[in-house]
Design an enzyme around this catalytic site. Structure first.
Site, PDB file in Angstrom:
ATOM      1  CB  ALA A  33      -0.923  -0.015   1.216  1.00 45.56           C
ATOM      2  CG  ASN A  34       0.019   4.698  -1.865  1.00 44.91           C
ATOM      3  OD1 ASN A  34      -0.749   5.514  -1.377  1.00 44.91           O
ATOM      4  ND2 ASN A  34      -0.234   4.090  -3.026  1.00 44.91           N
ATOM      5  NE  ARG A  35       4.675   7.046   4.836  1.00 42.01           N
ATOM      6  CZ  ARG A  35       4.747   6.286   5.920  1.00 42.01           C
ATOM      7  NH1 ARG A  35       3.675   6.136   6.691  1.00 42.01           N
ATOM      8  NH2 ARG A  35       5.871   5.684   6.237  1.00 42.01           N
ATOM      9  CB  ALA A  99      -1.515   7.567  -4.370  1.00 40.58           C
TER      10      ALA A  99
END
Ligand code: CTP
Ligand code: CA
Length: 231
Positions: A33-35, A99
């Protein structure tokens, strides 16, 4: 007193917006995942609905409520997001604020990967489809205004300009996401809007704003562009 066109400048317009991160499965219990919080994309969807647009918001996993008057489709992975975007076309304007994970694991494990006596398992990655580029380069059903984001930690304008050309979109909303800015997960954003008309690129630098203010300003710019094309 507002004339109807001022109060609802996007009435009759269909907007498609992507938001949030994507989750790319490693095995049934783990993912990459990402932020991304999804806040900017959700704010744009809310502002578009307030401007009278018919809004479809396709979001990865985020902890945000559906904005009022917005049709929200929740997905997990980049490939699911691409399928949902294609299914939501046609649209007058598409804003790609998600994102999207650049890579996924080449072959997802069917069972939970177990620790063994040997070395940790290698994660073999493969590139995800580029949703923005695939929509911007469509021959059929390409939205007349395709807007991407460029999240950069260095060389912001140079990277954003080459992204605009490479992806084939019309505008890029460039933002500095280096850790010191607190943009990722935070409530503020510093935007440079790159617009392309023929081969001419113009850059507008906006003051630091809240993500809600960025959304309102972007929707105002979109409304102006839509009106100019119509008249
Ligand atoms: N994007 C997308 N699908 C992907 C990757 C990115 O639709 N698989 C979109 C994002 O939603 C954004 C734009 O492309 O609107 C730019 O994303 P960004 O991550 O900044 O660019 P990349 O092309 O992925 O390049 P890099 O991450 O290497 O800077
Ligand atoms: Ca990327």
């Amino acid at each position: 007193f507002l004339r109807p066109q001022q109060a609802q400048p996007l009435a009759g317009c269909k907007l498609l917006i992507t938001a949030g991160p994507t989750h790319e499965p490693i095995d049934p219990v783990r993912y990459i995942a990402n932020r991304s919080s999804g806040k900017q994309g959700f704010a744009i969807a809310a502002a578009a609905a307030a401007a009278g647009a018919e809004v479809t918001l396709i979001s990865g996993p985020v902890e945000l409520h559906d904005p009022a008057g917005v049709h929200v489709i929740r997905v997990e992975s980049a490939r699911e997001m691409l399928d949902a975007v294609n299914a939501a076309l046609p649209a007058d304007v598409a804003v790609f604020a998600a994102a999207v994970a650049d890579w996924r694991v080449e072959s997802e494990g069917g069972q939970k990967i177990k620790k063994g006596a040997g070395a940790p398992p290698p994660l073999l990655l493969t590139e995800n489809p580029d949703i923005l580029a695939s929509i911007a380069k469509r021959e059929q059903n390409r939205p007349p205004l395709v807007i991407g984001f460029a999240a950069e930690t260095e060389h912001l304008l140079d990277n954003a300009k080459s992204k605009l050309a490479r992806k084939g979109c019309d505008w890029i909303v460039a933002n500095d996401v280096s850790p010191a800015t607190g943009v990722m997960g935070g409530d503020r954003n510093t935007i440079h809007l790159l617009t392309r008309a023929a081969d001419e690129i113009s850059v507008e630098s906006w003051p630091v704003m809240s993500k809600d203010q960025v959304a309102t300003a972007l929707i105002a710019r979109i409304s102006k562009a839509v009106r100019t094309t119509e008249s």
